[in-house]
Motif scaffolding. Structure first.
Motif, PDB file in Angstrom:
ATOM      1  N   GLU A  14      35.113  43.250  49.675  1.00 51.88           N
ATOM      2  CA  GLU A  14      34.208  43.809  48.677  1.00 51.88           C
ATOM      3  C   GLU A  14      34.744  45.125  48.141  1.00 51.88           C
ATOM      4  OE1 GLU A  14      29.969  41.964  50.314  1.00 51.88           O
ATOM      5  OE2 GLU A  14      30.356  44.122  50.448  1.00 51.88           O
ATOM      6  N   THR A  15      34.360  45.429  46.928  1.00 48.02           N
ATOM      7  CA  THR A  15      34.730  46.701  46.309  1.00 48.02           C
ATOM      8  C   THR A  15      34.326  47.866  47.201  1.00 48.02           C
ATOM      9  OG1 THR A  15      34.533  45.777  44.085  1.00 48.02           O
ATOM     10  CG2 THR A  15      34.383  48.157  44.295  1.00 48.02           C
ATOM     11  N   GLY A  16      35.257  48.813  47.359  1.00 52.87           N
ATOM     12  CA  GLY A  16      34.972  50.007  48.134  1.00 52.87           C
ATOM     13  C   GLY A  16      35.379  49.952  49.591  1.00 52.87           C
ATOM     14  N   SER A  80      40.307  52.199  49.182  1.00 56.33           N
ATOM     15  CA  SER A  80      38.988  51.790  48.709  1.00 56.33           C
ATOM     16  C   SER A  80      39.219  50.734  47.632  1.00 56.33           C
ATOM     17  CB  SER A  80      38.240  52.985  48.139  1.00 56.33           C
ATOM     18  OG  SER A  80      36.985  52.587  47.619  1.00 56.33           O
ATOM     19  N   THR A  82      39.414  48.034  44.777  1.00 59.72           N
ATOM     20  CA  THR A  82      38.748  47.835  43.488  1.00 59.72           C
ATOM     21  C   THR A  82      39.106  46.451  42.953  1.00 59.72           C
ATOM     22  OG1 THR A  82      40.568  48.676  42.139  1.00 59.72           O
ATOM     23  CG2 THR A  82      39.011  50.299  43.016  1.00 59.72           C
ATOM     24  N   SER A  83      38.319  45.974  42.002  1.00 56.38           N
ATOM     25  CA  SER A  83      38.557  44.635  41.460  1.00 56.38           C
ATOM     26  C   SER A  83      39.925  44.535  40.783  1.00 56.38           C
ATOM     27  CB  SER A  83      37.455  44.253  40.479  1.00 56.38           C
ATOM     28  OG  SER A  83      37.385  45.193  39.419  1.00 56.38           O
ATOM     29  N   SER A  84      40.424  45.664  40.280  1.00 56.08           N
ATOM     30  CA  SER A  84      41.738  45.651  39.623  1.00 56.08           C
ATOM     31  C   SER A  84      42.877  45.443  40.623  1.00 56.08           C
ATOM     32  CB  SER A  84      41.968  46.944  38.854  1.00 56.08           C
ATOM     33  OG  SER A  84      42.022  48.047  39.737  1.00 56.08           O
ATOM     34  N   GLN A  85      42.575  45.518  41.912  1.00 53.02           N
ATOM     35  CA  GLN A  85      43.580  45.297  42.934  1.00 53.02           C
ATOM     36  C   GLN A  85      43.588  43.849  43.432  1.00 53.02           C
ATOM     37  OE1 GLN A  85      42.334  48.690  45.418  1.00 53.02           O
ATOM     38  NE2 GLN A  85      44.329  49.636  44.980  1.00 53.02           N
ATOM     39  N   THR A  86      42.752  43.015  42.824  1.00 53.48           N
ATOM     40  CA  THR A  86      42.852  41.575  43.073  1.00 53.48           C
ATOM     41  C   THR A  86      44.210  41.109  42.581  1.00 53.48           C
ATOM     42  OG1 THR A  86      40.476  41.148  42.934  1.00 53.48           O
ATOM     43  CG2 THR A  86      41.949  39.319  42.384  1.00 53.48           C
ATOM     44  N   VAL A 113      39.185  40.931  45.479  1.00 54.21           N
ATOM     45  CA  VAL A 113      38.213  42.006  45.654  1.00 54.21           C
ATOM     46  C   VAL A 113      37.007  41.688  44.783  1.00 54.21           C
ATOM     47  CG1 VAL A 113      37.781  44.483  45.555  1.00 54.21           C
ATOM     48  CG2 VAL A 113      40.085  43.641  46.046  1.00 54.21           C
ATOM     49  N   THR A 114      35.859  41.489  45.422  1.00 52.32           N
ATOM     50  CA  THR A 114      34.663  41.081  44.661  1.00 52.32           C
ATOM     51  C   THR A 114      33.737  42.265  44.390  1.00 52.32           C
ATOM     52  OG1 THR A 114      33.473  40.570  46.699  1.00 52.32           O
ATOM     53  CG2 THR A 114      34.752  38.787  45.694  1.00 52.32           C
TER      54      THR A 114
END
Lengths: 114, 111
Positions: A14-16, A80, A82-86, A113-114
């Motif tokens: 999850e994000t964070g 931490s 983030t969705s951009s790290q998917t 990363v959701t």
């Protein structure tokens, strides 16, 4: 895959939340690298290591940190997520011979990363 | 700043034909020019590489042509086979054997 393993192979987080990816090699190669692969961007270097405790930033290092306490292990941490790290993350190793850029890649870790 | 420009993005070639992928780079501080091949779900694998003091290198059906003055190099796959269908990446190598990759070319060889 030239004696390189990556763990985990798949992860959803999850994000964070913090995430650590592990790269382990049995080749005793001096240099190790972390890349991310995204559609339309190819492979981009995140961080690399040229020896135990010796690391440096690559093209897309923001939001990532690395550590290398032993020759065989190179850890990538998302402090931490983030969705951009998917992305799909690849570790690579190289013997580090002068003027020779041979790199051998691991099987990859798919991170969502959701 | 994109140091390596690769073209085309995708390529369809008939079995037995020649596949040609091109790369151009932007500065001269590189000392090794490899090509990597990647199959779906796998990590990239080194296919063939050339040093800047050589204009051509051939390994089986795969040839790199290198033009230092034009800052260009290309991969030629002769007698292309369906098993060659993969994504191909060119790269340039600089300090600590770090690689900067092109964005890749998806090759499909039709039977």
């Amino acid at each position: 895959d030239a004696g390189i393993t990556q763990s985990p192979r798949h992860k959803v987080t999850e994000t964070g939340t913090p995430v650590t990816l592990r790269c382990h090699q049995t080749e005793n190669h001096r240099y190790m690298y972390w890349y991310r692969q995204d559609p339309g961007h190819g492979l981009r270097l995140i961080h690399y290591s040229y020896g135990v405790k010796d690391t440096d930033k690559g093209e897309v290092s923001d939001g990532y940190s690395v550590s290398r306490s032993k020759t065989e292990d190179f850890l990538l941490t998302l402090e931490s997520a983030t969705s951009s790290q998917t992305s799909v993350y690849f570790c690579a190793i190289s013997p580090g011979l002068a003027g020779v850029g041979e790199q051998y890649f691991g099987p990859g870790t798919r991170l969502t990363v959701t | 700043q994109q140091q390596v420009k690769q073209s085309p993005q995708s390529l369809i070639v008939q079995k037995g034909g020649i596949s040609i992928i091109n790369c151009a780079y932007e500065n001269t501080a590189f000392d090794y020019f490899p090509w990597y091949q990647q199959f779906p779900g796998k990590g990239p694998a080194l296919l063939i590489a050339i040093r800047p003091d050589v204009s051509e290198k051939k390994e089986g059906r795969f040839t790199i042509s290198f033009n230092k003055s034009a800052k260009q190099f290309s991969l030629h796959i002769m007698d292309s086979q369906p098993g060659d269908s993969a994504t191909y990446f060119c790269a340039v190598c600089s300090g600590y054997s770090t690689l900067t990759f092109g964005k890749g070319t998806m090759l499909l060889v039709s039977p």
